[in-house]
Design a protein around this motif. Structure first.
Motif, PDB file in Angstrom:
ATOM      1  N   ILE A 128       0.834  -1.198   0.000  1.00 58.82           N
ATOM      2  CA  ILE A 128       0.000   0.000   0.000  1.00 58.82           C
ATOM      3  C   ILE A 128       0.870   1.251   0.000  1.00 58.82           C
ATOM      4  N   ARG A 129       1.977   1.217   0.743  1.00 54.84           N
ATOM      5  CA  ARG A 129       2.865   2.379   0.794  1.00 54.84           C
ATOM      6  C   ARG A 129       3.453   2.661  -0.590  1.00 54.84           C
ATOM      7  N   ASN A 130       3.790   1.613  -1.325  1.00 55.23           N
ATOM      8  CA  ASN A 130       4.328   1.820  -2.675  1.00 55.23           C
ATOM      9  C   ASN A 130       3.311   2.522  -3.574  1.00 55.23           C
ATOM     10  N   GLU A 131       2.012   2.241  -3.330  1.00 54.35           N
ATOM     11  CA  GLU A 131       0.990   2.917  -4.115  1.00 54.35           C
ATOM     12  C   GLU A 131       0.830   4.379  -3.689  1.00 54.35           C
ATOM     13  N   GLN A 132       1.212   4.695  -2.434  1.00 50.42           N
ATOM     14  CA  GLN A 132       1.057   6.065  -1.938  1.00 50.42           C
ATOM     15  C   GLN A 132       2.129   7.006  -2.465  1.00 50.42           C
ATOM     16  N   TYR A 133       3.142   6.472  -3.141  1.00 54.95           N
ATOM     17  CA  TYR A 133       4.154   7.350  -3.729  1.00 54.95           C
ATOM     18  C   TYR A 133       3.566   8.176  -4.871  1.00 54.95           C
ATOM     19  N   VAL A 134       2.419   7.752  -5.379  1.00 55.15           N
ATOM     20  CA  VAL A 134       1.723   8.490  -6.429  1.00 55.15           C
ATOM     21  C   VAL A 134       0.445   9.060  -5.820  1.00 55.15           C
ATOM     22  N   LEU A 135       0.341  10.379  -5.770  1.00 51.29           N
ATOM     23  CA  LEU A 135      -0.839  11.043  -5.217  1.00 51.29           C
ATOM     24  C   LEU A 135      -1.855  11.233  -6.342  1.00 51.29           C
ATOM     25  N   ARG A 136      -3.044  10.659  -6.159  1.00 51.30           N
ATOM     26  CA  ARG A 136      -4.055  10.669  -7.212  1.00 51.30           C
ATOM     27  C   ARG A 136      -5.259  11.510  -6.790  1.00 51.30           C
ATOM     28  N   ALA A 137      -5.992  11.977  -7.811  1.00 51.88           N
ATOM     29  CA  ALA A 137      -7.190  12.779  -7.551  1.00 51.88           C
ATOM     30  C   ALA A 137      -8.296  11.888  -6.994  1.00 51.88           C
ATOM     31  N   PRO A 138      -8.910  12.257  -5.866  1.00 53.94           N
ATOM     32  CA  PRO A 138      -9.961  11.422  -5.280  1.00 53.94           C
ATOM     33  C   PRO A 138     -11.274  11.476  -6.055  1.00 53.94           C
ATOM     34  N   GLN A 139     -11.499  12.549  -6.858  1.00 54.18           N
ATOM     35  CA  GLN A 139     -12.717  12.663  -7.647  1.00 54.18           C
ATOM     36  C   GLN A 139     -12.505  13.713  -8.739  1.00 54.18           C
ATOM     37  N   ASP A 140     -13.497  13.823  -9.619  1.00 57.06           N
ATOM     38  CA  ASP A 140     -13.398  14.797 -10.707  1.00 57.06           C
ATOM     39  C   ASP A 140     -13.474  16.216 -10.152  1.00 57.06           C
ATOM     40  N   GLY A 141     -12.667  17.120 -10.753  1.00 57.61           N
ATOM     41  CA  GLY A 141     -12.713  18.502 -10.312  1.00 57.61           C
ATOM     42  C   GLY A 141     -11.565  19.305 -10.878  1.00 57.61           C
ATOM     43  N   TYR A 142     -11.433  20.529 -10.364  1.00 64.62           N
ATOM     44  CA  TYR A 142     -10.405  21.467 -10.826  1.00 64.62           C
ATOM     45  C   TYR A 142      -9.366  21.660  -9.732  1.00 64.62           C
ATOM     46  N   VAL A 143      -8.093  21.669 -10.131  1.00 59.53           N
ATOM     47  CA  VAL A 143      -7.011  21.970  -9.209  1.00 59.53           C
ATOM     48  C   VAL A 143      -6.981  23.483  -9.021  1.00 59.53           C
ATOM     49  N   VAL A 144      -7.291  23.935  -7.808  1.00 58.38           N
ATOM     50  CA  VAL A 144      -7.414  25.373  -7.579  1.00 58.38           C
ATOM     51  C   VAL A 144      -6.229  25.958  -6.829  1.00 58.38           C
ATOM     52  N   GLN A 145      -5.506  25.137  -6.063  1.00 57.92           N
ATOM     53  CA  GLN A 145      -4.389  25.684  -5.296  1.00 57.92           C
ATOM     54  C   GLN A 145      -3.423  24.574  -4.910  1.00 57.92           C
ATOM     55  N   ALA A 146      -2.133  24.840  -5.072  1.00 55.18           N
ATOM     56  CA  ALA A 146      -1.083  23.910  -4.649  1.00 55.18           C
ATOM     57  C   ALA A 146      -0.436  24.469  -3.390  1.00 55.18           C
ATOM     58  N   MET A 147      -0.544  23.728  -2.270  1.00 55.03           N
ATOM     59  CA  MET A 147       0.045  24.186  -1.015  1.00 55.03           C
ATOM     60  C   MET A 147       1.559  24.016  -1.003  1.00 55.03           C
ATOM     61  N   LYS A 148       2.047  22.993  -1.710  1.00 56.00           N
ATOM     62  CA  LYS A 148       3.479  22.745  -1.837  1.00 56.00           C
ATOM     63  C   LYS A 148       3.837  22.884  -3.307  1.00 56.00           C
ATOM     64  N   ALA A 149       4.950  23.561  -3.582  1.00 55.12           N
ATOM     65  CA  ALA A 149       5.238  23.871  -4.982  1.00 55.12           C
ATOM     66  C   ALA A 149       6.541  23.270  -5.477  1.00 55.12           C
ATOM     67  N   GLY A 150       7.632  23.437  -4.756  1.00 55.48           N
ATOM     68  CA  GLY A 150       8.955  23.128  -5.287  1.00 55.48           C
ATOM     69  C   GLY A 150       9.238  21.648  -5.425  1.00 55.48           C
ATOM     70  N   ILE A 151      10.004  21.303  -6.461  1.00 58.07           N
ATOM     71  CA  ILE A 151      10.516  19.934  -6.606  1.00 58.07           C
ATOM     72  C   ILE A 151      11.556  19.713  -5.524  1.00 58.07           C
ATOM     73  N   GLY A 152      11.459  18.589  -4.846  1.00 60.47           N
ATOM     74  CA  GLY A 152      12.370  18.292  -3.749  1.00 60.47           C
ATOM     75  C   GLY A 152      11.882  18.765  -2.400  1.00 60.47           C
ATOM     76  N   GLU A 153      10.772  19.452  -2.367  1.00 64.78           N
ATOM     77  CA  GLU A 153      10.207  19.910  -1.097  1.00 64.78           C
ATOM     78  C   GLU A 153       9.584  18.742  -0.365  1.00 64.78           C
ATOM     79  N   THR A 154       9.831  18.635   0.919  1.00 65.17           N
ATOM     80  CA  THR A 154       9.339  17.508   1.710  1.00 65.17           C
ATOM     81  C   THR A 154       7.980  17.850   2.313  1.00 65.17           C
ATOM     82  N   ILE A 155       7.158  16.820   2.477  1.00 63.52           N
ATOM     83  CA  ILE A 155       5.841  16.961   3.096  1.00 63.52           C
ATOM     84  C   ILE A 155       5.705  15.922   4.196  1.00 63.52           C
ATOM     85  N   LYS A 156       4.866  16.217   5.167  1.00 60.95           N
ATOM     86  CA  LYS A 156       4.642  15.317   6.290  1.00 60.95           C
ATOM     87  C   LYS A 156       3.408  14.450   6.034  1.00 60.95           C
TER      88      LYS A 156
END
Length: 451
Positions: free
Chosen positions: A284-312
């Motif tokens: 399951i963790r290997n599948e979590q390396y790819v973040l997928r859209a949970p439903q149809d819609g528009y991407v309105v805001q990215a909270m994290k932007a930079g390549i290489g930026e870490t998230i919790k």
């Protein structure tokens, strides 16, 4: 002063007298008076016009179902952003890739960790199979020992019965020899007395003495056999106890080893379940390396932007606005007006960006507003002591605009009963709540098929 019945107006001209000319009422004043009287009469009439009471609230456009409201997409694992697949404002379908993550925890750095976990699971399964076979062999051994013990016990018990029967026979022989010996002794003593008196011959006395001694010897022999039979009986009883002790010792040792093997088997099963759980979690963790859209819609805001930026773990990464078709308006109402609102009340709604001319008391002459129906009434306050209600489009009224965006501002008027205009003015001046809404028995409540 016009006290007489005879009028002097025809005989006296007012233009000839200066005082009468100054007392003449100007025509403009008369006109103004007439207008004021007309406006006053019109105001009095308007006070009796019907006015539909209403409760006003402000809010914003939202979705009726929570799943269609704007939502933040969170990452289930901690990681480092390695690649973005979308841009802000892009439309995504359910399951589309939003971004890719790379691992930052050293525990999961091994790229072949899943294969190694599979090998560990295979080894544990083989070890578990061997321990189960050993436990089965020990169970068979215990059964064999129990059968052998039963056979040995039967043999020892038979020997004990034989020894007891022999003891009975020897005791009878011993008693018989003792009786015979007593008889021979009496005969010998009587004949000895007769021999001393000279009544019998010495030869007969010697023959009786020989038989007496022989009987004495047989008594001693029978007693020895009797005592030997007693010893054999005791020995047979000891043999039974020895067989029980010996086999119980062997069985207890086998059962102890069996319990140890079963305990080791259960520990191995627990380790195997833990490894399988870890293997599944890793999949399951290997599948979590790819973040997928949970439903149809528009991407309105990215909270994290930079390549290489870490998230919790659980940190929002991007916000998605679903393509909602069940729009609603969330209006916030004062607590004083909440008891008067019920599910099914009619509402007039005015949206920001759509010009409207709203007469709250005369909804029939309003322009640019849209009809709605109260669908949800919250039972607890939402923000700043206000209560929230959800209003959905009225199917019997003009449909809401298709380009209506979620989050845009809105005003609403919950329509109540009709009262005279003077009553409404009096109520507003005194700060009283609207009259209690008399529910129409024929009112058709909107049925929410999604609940």
């Amino acid at each position: 002063m016009n006290l007489s019945s005879v009028s002097v107006k025809k005989r006296v001209r007012k233009s000839d007298f200066y005082t009468l000319k100054t007392l003449k009422t100007p025509s403009a004043g008369k006109t103004l008076a007439r207008w004021l009287i007309g406006f006053f009469l019109l105001f009095i009439v308007c006070l009796f016009l019907p006015w539909q009471q209403n409760i006003q609230g402000k809010g914003k456009v939202t979705a009726l179902t929570p799943e269609n409201r704007p939502q933040a997409v969170e990452s289930a694992i901690a990681g480092r952003i390695s690649n973005w697949k979308v841009v802000e404002g892009q439309y995504v379908s359910k399951g589309d890739t939003i971004l890719q993550l790379s691992e930052i925890k050293e525990k999961y750095f091994d790229p072949q960790m899943l294969e190694r976990l599979g090998e560990q699971i295979t080894s544990k399964e083989k070890a578990l199979t061997s321990k189960i076979a050993k436990a089965q062999a020990l169970q068979d051994q215990i059964k064999a020992l129990q059968k052998a013990m039963n056979i040995k016990l039967n043999q020892a018990q038979n020997k004990y019965v034989q020894a007891r029967l022999k003891l009975t026979s020897d005791s009878v022989d011993y008693e018989a020899e003792r009786v015979r010996y007593a008889n021979f002794r009496n005969q010998y003593e009587r004949n000895k007395t007769l021999y001393e008196a000279g009544n019998i011959a010495l030869t007969k006395l010697q023959d009786l003495e020989s038989k007496f001694q022989e009987s004495k010897m047989k008594v001693v022999s029978a007693e020895n056999k009797f005592l030997q039979s007693k010893t054999e009986l005791v020995t047979a009883r000891i043999d039974i106890n020895a067989v029980e002790a010996d086999y119980y010792d062997k069985i207890n040792k086998a059962e102890s080893e069996l319990n140890a093997t079963l305990s080791d088997t259960y520990n191995t099963e627990g380790e195997l379940f833990k490894l399988r759980n870890e293997y599944t979690n890793m999949e399951i963790r290997n599948e979590q390396y790819v973040l997928r859209a949970p439903q149809d819609g528009y991407v309105v805001q990215a909270m994290k932007a930079g390549i290489g930026e870490t998230i919790k773990e659980g940190e929002p990464v991007v916000s998605i606005l679903p393509q909602s078709l069940d729009k609603a308006v969330a209006l916030f109402i004062k607590p004083m007006d909440m008891p008067l609102i019920a599910r099914g009340n009619k509402v007039r709604v005015e949206f920001d960006g759509w010009p409207a001319l709203q007469f709250s008391g005369w909804p029939n002459v309003s322009v640019g507003s849209f009809g709605g129906i109260v669908q949800v009434v919250d039972r607890v306050n939402s923000v700043e002591g206000l209560f929230r209600i959800l209003v959905t489009p009225d199917p019997d009224d003009e449909p809401w605009p298709e380009r209506l965006a979620l989050g845009s501002g809105a005003k609403g008027w919950v329509m109540l009963e009709d009262v005279p205009l003077w009553y409404e003015i009096w109520r507003q001046l005194n700060g009283f709540p609207p009259s209690l809404y008399e529910e129409n028995k024929d009112m058709t409540f909107v049925k929410d098929d999604k609940k």
